[in-house]
Motif scaffolding. Structure first.
Motif, mmCIF file in Angstrom:
data_model
loop_
_atom_site.group_PDB
_atom_site.id
_atom_site.type_symbol
_atom_site.label_atom_id
_atom_site.label_comp_id
_atom_site.label_asym_id
_atom_site.label_seq_id
_atom_site.Cartn_x
_atom_site.Cartn_y
_atom_site.Cartn_z
ATOM 1 N N ARG A 1 -5.948 39.169 -34.061
ATOM 2 C CA ARG A 1 -6.560 38.005 -33.410
ATOM 3 C C ARG A 1 -7.432 37.281 -34.445
ATOM 4 O O ARG A 1 -7.881 37.907 -35.434
ATOM 5 C CB ARG A 1 -7.386 38.442 -32.206
ATOM 6 N N PRO A 2 -7.705 35.979 -34.221
ATOM 7 C CA PRO A 2 -8.595 35.277 -35.145
ATOM 8 C C PRO A 2 -9.928 36.017 -35.266
ATOM 9 O O PRO A 2 -10.498 36.451 -34.259
ATOM 10 C CB PRO A 2 -8.780 33.905 -34.479
ATOM 11 N N GLY A 3 -10.383 36.207 -36.481
ATOM 12 C CA GLY A 3 -11.642 36.919 -36.711
ATOM 13 C C GLY A 3 -11.491 38.429 -36.695
ATOM 14 O O GLY A 3 -12.474 39.148 -36.850
ATOM 15 N N GLY A 4 -10.257 38.928 -36.514
ATOM 16 C CA GLY A 4 -10.006 40.376 -36.478
ATOM 17 C C GLY A 4 -10.105 41.012 -37.874
ATOM 18 O O GLY A 4 -10.145 40.310 -38.888
ATOM 19 N N ALA B 1 -11.155 50.968 -60.111
ATOM 20 C CA ALA B 1 -9.829 51.314 -60.658
ATOM 21 C C ALA B 1 -9.697 52.775 -61.065
ATOM 22 O O ALA B 1 -8.598 53.327 -61.020
ATOM 23 C CB ALA B 1 -9.507 50.418 -61.852
ATOM 24 N N ILE B 2 -10.783 53.449 -61.456
ATOM 25 C CA ILE B 2 -10.626 54.810 -61.987
ATOM 26 C C ILE B 2 -10.606 55.883 -60.888
ATOM 27 O O ILE B 2 -10.277 57.029 -61.144
ATOM 28 C CB ILE B 2 -11.704 55.169 -63.044
ATOM 29 N N PHE B 3 -10.951 55.479 -59.663
ATOM 30 C CA PHE B 3 -10.929 56.460 -58.569
ATOM 31 C C PHE B 3 -9.491 56.718 -58.138
ATOM 32 O O PHE B 3 -8.603 55.907 -58.379
ATOM 33 C CB PHE B 3 -11.791 55.964 -57.404
ATOM 34 N N TYR B 4 -9.273 57.826 -57.475
ATOM 35 C CA TYR B 4 -7.906 58.204 -57.087
ATOM 36 C C TYR B 4 -7.409 57.374 -55.913
ATOM 37 O O TYR B 4 -6.232 57.053 -55.802
ATOM 38 C CB TYR B 4 -7.863 59.700 -56.739
ATOM 39 N N ASN B 5 -8.312 57.043 -54.997
ATOM 40 C CA ASN B 5 -7.931 56.281 -53.812
ATOM 41 C C ASN B 5 -8.592 54.914 -53.810
ATOM 42 O O ASN B 5 -9.769 54.790 -54.142
ATOM 43 C CB ASN B 5 -8.384 57.019 -52.537
ATOM 44 N N LEU B 6 -7.806 53.917 -53.395
ATOM 45 C CA LEU B 6 -8.352 52.570 -53.237
ATOM 46 C C LEU B 6 -8.345 52.211 -51.759
ATOM 47 O O LEU B 6 -7.516 52.707 -50.990
ATOM 48 C CB LEU B 6 -7.519 51.563 -54.031
ATOM 49 N N MET B 7 -9.261 51.345 -51.387
ATOM 50 C CA MET B 7 -9.312 50.870 -50.000
ATOM 51 C C MET B 7 -9.482 49.361 -50.021
ATOM 52 O O MET B 7 -10.161 48.832 -50.896
ATOM 53 C CB MET B 7 -10.435 51.556 -49.232
ATOM 54 N N VAL B 8 -8.853 48.696 -49.075
ATOM 55 C CA VAL B 8 -8.955 47.240 -49.025
ATOM 56 C C VAL B 8 -9.326 46.828 -47.605
ATOM 57 O O VAL B 8 -8.832 47.418 -46.634
ATOM 58 C CB VAL B 8 -7.636 46.574 -49.498
ATOM 59 N N SER B 9 -10.197 45.851 -47.492
ATOM 60 C CA SER B 9 -10.533 45.325 -46.162
ATOM 61 C C SER B 9 -10.532 43.804 -46.209
ATOM 62 O O SER B 9 -10.618 43.203 -47.287
ATOM 63 C CB SER B 9 -11.901 45.834 -45.716
ATOM 64 N N GLY B 10 -10.409 43.196 -45.047
ATOM 65 C CA GLY B 10 -10.429 41.740 -44.966
ATOM 66 C C GLY B 10 -10.543 41.310 -43.522
ATOM 67 O O GLY B 10 -10.579 42.154 -42.608
ATOM 68 N N ARG B 11 -10.591 39.997 -43.323
ATOM 69 C CA ARG B 11 -10.779 39.459 -41.980
ATOM 70 C C ARG B 11 -9.846 38.290 -41.801
ATOM 71 O O ARG B 11 -9.629 37.485 -42.724
ATOM 72 C CB ARG B 11 -12.234 39.005 -41.859
ATOM 73 N N SER B 12 -9.304 38.194 -40.609
ATOM 74 C CA SER B 12 -8.466 37.055 -40.278
ATOM 75 C C SER B 12 -9.391 35.855 -40.041
ATOM 76 O O SER B 12 -10.451 36.020 -39.440
ATOM 77 C CB SER B 12 -7.675 37.425 -39.027
ATOM 78 N N PRO B 13 -9.011 34.654 -40.516
ATOM 79 C CA PRO B 13 -9.898 33.498 -40.291
ATOM 80 C C PRO B 13 -10.203 33.312 -38.807
ATOM 81 O O PRO B 13 -9.343 33.605 -37.958
ATOM 82 C CB PRO B 13 -9.081 32.315 -40.835
ATOM 83 N N SER B 14 -11.386 32.813 -38.498
ATOM 84 C CA SER B 14 -11.815 32.725 -37.088
ATOM 85 C C SER B 14 -11.012 31.747 -36.261
ATOM 86 O O SER B 14 -10.926 31.886 -35.056
ATOM 87 C CB SER B 14 -13.297 32.357 -37.018
ATOM 88 N N SER B 15 -10.481 30.707 -36.861
ATOM 89 C CA SER B 15 -9.661 29.785 -36.054
ATOM 90 C C SER B 15 -8.514 29.243 -36.899
ATOM 91 O O SER B 15 -8.545 29.319 -38.104
ATOM 92 C CB SER B 15 -10.501 28.639 -35.539
#
Ligand SMILES: C[S@@+](CC[C@H](N)C(=O)[O-])C[C@H]1O[C@@H](n2cnc3c(N)ncnc32)[C@H](O)[C@@H]1O
Length: 304
Positions: free
Chosen positions: A151-154, A290-304
């Protein structure tokens, strides 16, 4: 990682068969917990990926849910209200439902490919996954799908993705452990494994095919931004914990499973948790992702 480029259908088929076969032993092999420890781990990863507080979400969609490590722990912790768990492997989803029933939780499971989600646009508040992106042949298409069903903003959160540099660094403890394995087995009185290199009984050749990516942080950020996600952040986790974990798993894989004493397994498990805490407290905020074994990514869907 596979030596030759393989077509997308071959990769998907290998993932389905490999994980169907791995499902029965998966939780035991990876020490997956659905009690306080598991909830703390999962909440810690989500909080880290989001850069602080976790918050709470209405309807969530997990991609590559496996046996339920993330969805079931997030439900129990009250972070998500309603969970839909997807995976390309029906065997994994069967195992997830067994876990859910044991814990008294309700989860909708849907077997599908991450790149073709059978859900309406804007139908989830949170889309997340753990250790799944590196299995997906077309990441741009997958991220377009994540954004479409959000959903927007999710919110989008993916954790547990292998980092290219971290993976190379981890080959050192693996090789060292392999060289020391005969001495280790002698000390423990364990016989050499009849089928070394097998992963929980799953076919070793399929295991060579299923992992198709290891990432640098910018790559993950590019896929997320390419799908139109905003506030994209990439972070790294686990350095010492992974070296310790891989060394122990490499040693264990060379012995007959029944010959590995419970005391050793306890030491390996608690040692891993201890090193995780050290990574978290002292290293993750100071060293480059970059040197860690695991990477994580986060983000947000635009609000509208
Ligand atoms: C390494 S396991 C991680 C499982 C679970 N997320 C966890 O952390 O325990 C990767 C999962 O991704 C699933 N998977 C692989 N390729 C997929 C695809 N194309 N679409 C959806 N799921 C996929 C596998 O079946 C497997 O359950």
């Amino acid at each position: 990682m596979a030596a030759q480029p393989l077509d997308a259908d071959t990769i998907r088929d290998a993932n389905t068969r490999y994980h169907d076969e791995a499902a029965a032993h998966y939780d035991a092999k990876w020490g997956i917990d659905y009690g306080g420890i598991g909830q703390t781990q999962v909440l810690g990863k989500v909080a880290k990926a989001l850069g602080g507080q976790v918050g709470s979400f209405g309807r969530s969609l997990e991609i590559g849910a496996g046996t339920g490590y993330f969805s079931l722990n997030l439900l129990q912790a009250g972070i998500v209200e309603q969970a839909v768990a997807t995976d390309i492997s029906p065997g994994m989803l069967d195992a997830l439902q067994v876990n859910a029933r044991r814990l008294g939780l309700e989860v909708e499971t849907v077997a599908c490919d991450a790149e073709a989600l059978p859900f309406a646009d804007g139908s989830f508040d949170l889309v997340f996954g753990h250790a799944v992106l590196h299995h997906l042949p077309d990441l741009d298409q997958a991220f377009r799908e994540f954004r479409r069903v959000l959903r927007p903003g999710g919110t989008v959160v993916f954790a547990g993705e292998p980092s290219r540099v971290g993976d190379r660094l981890a080959s050192v403890p693996k090789r060292t452990a392999f060289a020391l394995a005969p001495v280790w087995r002698r000390l423990l009185g364990a016989a050499a494994a009849a089928d070394p290199g097998q992963h929980g009984g799953a076919d070793a050749q399929l295991g060579e095919i299923v992992d198709v990516h290891a990432f640098v942080p910018d790559e993950l950020a590019r896929h997320a931004r390419g799908a139109g996600l905003q506030d994209v952040k990439v972070r790294g986790e686990e350095l010492l914990a992974n070296w310790f974990g891989w060394a122990n798993r490499t040693l264990e894989s060379t012995a007959e499973p029944d010959d590995v004493p419970m005391a050793w397994r306890q030491y390996a498990y608690h040692g891993y948790l201890l090193f995780q805490a050290v990574d978290q407290r002292f290293l993750e905020s100071r060293l480059p992702a970059a040197i860690f074994y695991n990477l994580m990514v986060s983000g947000r869907s635009p609000s509208s």
